[in-house]
Design an enzyme around this catalytic site. Structure first.
Site, PDB file in Angstrom:
ATOM      1  N   SER A 151     -23.434 -21.796 -10.997  1.00 21.05           N
ATOM      2  CA  SER A 151     -23.958 -22.748 -10.016  1.00 21.05           C
ATOM      3  C   SER A 151     -22.876 -23.728  -9.570  1.00 21.05           C
ATOM      4  O   SER A 151     -22.910 -24.242  -8.449  1.00 21.05           O
ATOM      5  CB  SER A 151     -25.168 -23.505 -10.571  1.00 21.05           C
ATOM      6  OG  SER A 151     -24.820 -24.299 -11.670  1.00 21.05           O
TER       7      SER A 151
ATOM      8  N   LYS B 256     -27.829 -31.594 -17.743  1.00 21.37           N
ATOM      9  CA  LYS B 256     -29.190 -31.667 -18.272  1.00 21.37           C
ATOM     10  C   LYS B 256     -29.296 -32.525 -19.535  1.00 21.37           C
ATOM     11  O   LYS B 256     -30.414 -32.871 -19.956  1.00 21.37           O
ATOM     12  CB  LYS B 256     -29.723 -30.262 -18.547  1.00 21.37           C
ATOM     13  CG  LYS B 256     -29.768 -29.362 -17.319  1.00 21.37           C
ATOM     14  CD  LYS B 256     -30.683 -29.902 -16.243  1.00 21.37           C
ATOM     15  CE  LYS B 256     -30.853 -28.891 -15.107  1.00 21.37           C
ATOM     16  NZ  LYS B 256     -31.768 -29.371 -14.068  1.00 21.37           N
TER      17      LYS B 256
END
Length: 351
Positions: free
Chosen positions: A299, A75
């Site tokens: 994840s 991110k």
């Protein structure tokens, strides 16, 4: 012949000599490799093969370690892209604009780093179910954090962010990672090209979890034209299988499975969706740390689980699978992922 400083000193010591390095002649032209600021270090993350968790796999599995970014997640890329492009358009300016964004953690951390470097005030809304490490990291970078009810998921955080930016009037700016085109844009311009370059164009399958959808979309938009036979496989929580047509639900895979299909997820690029349960994802993330030395989040465990499943298919023999490791494991220490180790560590006594 070039020697490292360490080897040069070792040889000098062995010879019993003291060397004045300032007087040593060299034909090597040294060039400083210093970033102008922390933001220059985002991207160009490494690839690494799986070596121990690939038993029975017919395909090669390669992990792109986005955890190597300066704020330790994929991110960081979109944080820099969304803020920088908004600046170029004249939409925001430091010292005047207050940035607002809903986040499950990693985007917020990336935004906090970029905002701190560029001089922006930042307000983040986040479901209360996200890890304590995330909250502390956000505040450490100087961001204001507002928690929303866990039961409302990311939808609740989004609604709260919209309320806040509305109250700020012209001084507020909502970055909107789920719909902002500058999200997939940065992956189309950097992540995808990095994968193509570092694999020398040899990539058959791309696998990644879907949070905002930006990573798979941007990478797919760059890679598919170069390799039309490329398969793109999305990963989502079994408990919230929205991409597969199921209903949203609570799960423990932080960062993916927002409970809706984001605007940045171009589903036309996705060839297959694999569902992974929270428990399975966590078990794989733990194995990645202890068996591969890759310390990552939940994840990441989901993505590797899917990759192993795909790599075992006979039709994929000899192929190369590239998957994205989105974030570093340290921000998950207080979660269910490592709760048992947290308890064990807390119980240790001095001897």
């Amino acid at each position: 012949m070039r020697f490292s400083l360490f080897s040069f000193l070792s040889m000098a010591t062995t010879a019993g000599a003291f060397v004045n390095l300032s007087s040593v002649p060299t034909s090597t032209n040294l060039k400083a490799n210093i970033a102008d600021n922390i933001l220059d270090l985002i991207g160009n993350t490494p690839l690494v093969k799986l070596n121990k968790l690939n038993d029975g796999c017919a395909a090669e599995i390669v992990c792109k370690l986005e955890s190597s970014n300066p704020a330790n997640s994929v991110k960081d890329r979109i944080a820099l892209s969304m803020i920088s492009m908004a600046e170029e358009r004249g939409d925001i300016s430091p010292g005047k604009t207050t940035l607002v964004e809903p986040t499950s953690g990693n985007t917020g951390i990336g935004l906090s780093m970029v905002a701190a470097s560029k001089g922006y005030k930042l307000i983040l809304t986040m479901p209360e179910s996200m890890s304590m490490e995330r909250r502390v990291l956000l505040k450490a970078f100087g961001a204001d954090v507002i928690l929303t009810p866990a039961a409302k998921g990311m939808g609740g955080a989004i609604a709260k962010a919209e309320d806040i930016v509305s109250s700020l009037g012209d001084d507020g700016y909502l970055l909107q990672q789920f719909n902002n085109p500058d999200n997939p844009k940065i992956h189309r311009e950097t992540t995808g090209p990095e994968i193509w370059k570092d694999t020398d164009g040899k990539i058959d399958i791309l696998i990644g979890g879907v949070g905002t959808g930006g990573t798979l979309t941007g990478c797919g938009q760059y890679l598919k034209p170069l390799n039309p036979s490329l398969q793109i496989i999305a990963v989502e929580p079994e408990e919230s299988a929205v991409l597969s047509g199921g209903s949203p639900g609570p799960h423990k895979i932080q960062g993916i499975g927002a409970g809706f299909i984001p605007g940045n997820a171009d589903t036309s690029l996705i060839d297959e969706v694999i569902q992974v349960s929270s428990d399975t994802a966590m078990a794989m993330a733990r194995d990645l740390a202890t068996k591969e030395g890759i310390f990552c989040g939940i994840s990441s465990g989901a993505a590797v689980t899917a990759a192993v499943e795909v790599a075992k298919r006979p039709e994929n023999a000899g192929k190369r699978i590239v998957l994205v490791i989105p974030s570093f494991g340290e921000r998950y220490l207080s979660t269910a992922l490592f709760q048992n180790l947290w308890d064990e560590a807390a119980a240790l006594k001095a001897e």
